[in-house]
Design an enzyme around this catalytic site. Structure first.
Site, PDB file in Angstrom:
ATOM      1  N   SER A 128      -0.752   2.912  -8.678  1.00 53.25           N
ATOM      2  CA  SER A 128       0.063   3.830  -8.550  1.00 53.25           C
ATOM      3  C   SER A 128       0.235   4.867  -6.905  1.00 53.25           C
ATOM      4  O   SER A 128       0.018   3.753  -5.753  1.00 53.25           O
ATOM      5  CB  SER A 128      -1.646   4.693  -7.876  1.00 53.25           C
ATOM      6  N   TYR A 153      -9.422   5.846  -4.596  1.00 49.85           N
ATOM      7  CA  TYR A 153      -9.129   5.860  -5.698  1.00 49.85           C
ATOM      8  C   TYR A 153      -7.524   4.250  -5.622  1.00 49.85           C
ATOM      9  O   TYR A 153      -7.062   3.785  -5.838  1.00 49.85           O
ATOM     10  CB  TYR A 153      -8.761   6.558  -6.401  1.00 49.85           C
TER      11      TYR A 153
END
Length: 321
Positions: A128, A153
């Site tokens: 990501s 995350y």
């Protein structure tokens, strides 16, 4: 080829499965169909494969290492595309243990299954843009330090990269990680801003604009992502190599332009409620995609106005509004 695809009921996973099938590959899709967002949307994605030859599905939790290993070994894939993960920056503040299970244990389960199965030429996995954290300099390069993720995350996705690098070094697993930059499009995720804005605007409700709109995002249309992802999955890089690429639109746009595109696509004006920055968020993302362009000819072509119109058209058809 035979492709073992995790997260196949998710947004990017669903589109990847479609593209792989269109290229003549056999796909075994894996997903746990959790309720982070409406499971009916995930089921509806899977329903699109009904009657298609070459696609099979197994519902399972990636943290169940024994089952992952058993199913993968039985299927005996040529490639593994690992997109399954617990997504969402803000939700990681509310339910951190879900990220440890899905993103850490799940990633490790896949690595172990690939290591012991043997015969798998290439593992492609999702990372990501969140790993970059808050940065003043742009664009973000794969060579930049990524030591200060802004959310749990992001920390789990960076940990996945490190685990993959270790398994390449220790066991010679050939791997490619893809740092996705704000992917959007039809069949997208209901927790993403473009979905939330579209839903609210069509219902005549106000939208929440965080950091008072002073943010930029490198929006990336799903078709541009998947076209290159499939070519990477079909490739067999140097044995034992571990690589990480940015995959983004490489054209950061301010939040105001993003909202304006949704207003144009819906034909309605948005009532904006201004809020401060949310914890875990960042003010800007911007991908340096030169490495992906050099190695795979990556060249995103979909402008935000075109991509948002496609999403809004799909949303209206799906919900009949």
């Amino acid at each position: 080829m035979k492709i073992f695809l995790t997260g196949s009921a998710g947004f990017i996973g669903f589109h990847s499965a479609q593209a792989l099938l269109a290229r003549g590959h056999r796909v075994l899709g894996i997903d746990n169909l959790n309720d982070y967002y409406d499971p009916a949307l995930k089921t509806a994605r899977l329903d699109q494969f009904a009657g298609q030859s070459g696609f099979a599905f197994e519902k399972m939790d990636l943290a169940d290492a024994d089952r992952v290993a058993s199913v993968l070994k039985s299927f005996a894939p040529d490639r593994v595309v690992h997109l399954g993960a617990q997504a969402g920056v803000r939700y990681s503040l509310e339910n951190p243990l879900a990220y440890a299970r899905s993103n850490l244990m799940g990633h490790l389960s896949v690595l172990e299954a690939v290591r012991h199965a043997g015969g798998i030429d290439h593992l492609v996995y999702a990372s990501s843009s969140s790993v970059y954290g808050e940065r003043n300099q742009a664009p973000f390069s794969e060579r930049d330090p990524v030591e200060h993720p802004a959310s749990l995350y992001a920390a789990t996705k960076r940990a996945d990269e490190l685990m993959s690098a270790t398994y390449s070094n220790l066991y010679g697993l050939t791997q490619t990680g893809l740092r996705f930059f704000t992917v959007y499009g039809p069949w997208g995720r209901p927790d993403m801003a473009y979905w939330l804005f579209t839903e609210a605007i069509l219902k005549g409700q106000p939208i929440k604009v965080f950091n008072e709109g002073r943010m930029e995002r490198d929006f990336t249309y799903i078709d541009d992502v998947v076209e290159t992802l499939v070519r990477i999955a079909e490739d067999a890089p140097q044995s034992g190599q571990h690589r990480v690429y940015n995959i983004g639109g490489s054209d950061p746009r301010p939040l105001s332009a993003f909202i304006a595109a949704i207003e144009t696509a819906t034909g309605k004006s948005a009532e904006k409620l201004m809020f401060p920055m949310q914890p875990g968020d960042v003010t800007k993302t911007c991908a340096d995609v030169s490495a992906l362009e050099r190695d795979y000819g990556y060249a995103p072509t979909t402008r935000i106005e075109t991509g948002i119109q496609a999403f809004v058209d799909w949303y209206r058809a799906y919900y009949r509004v």
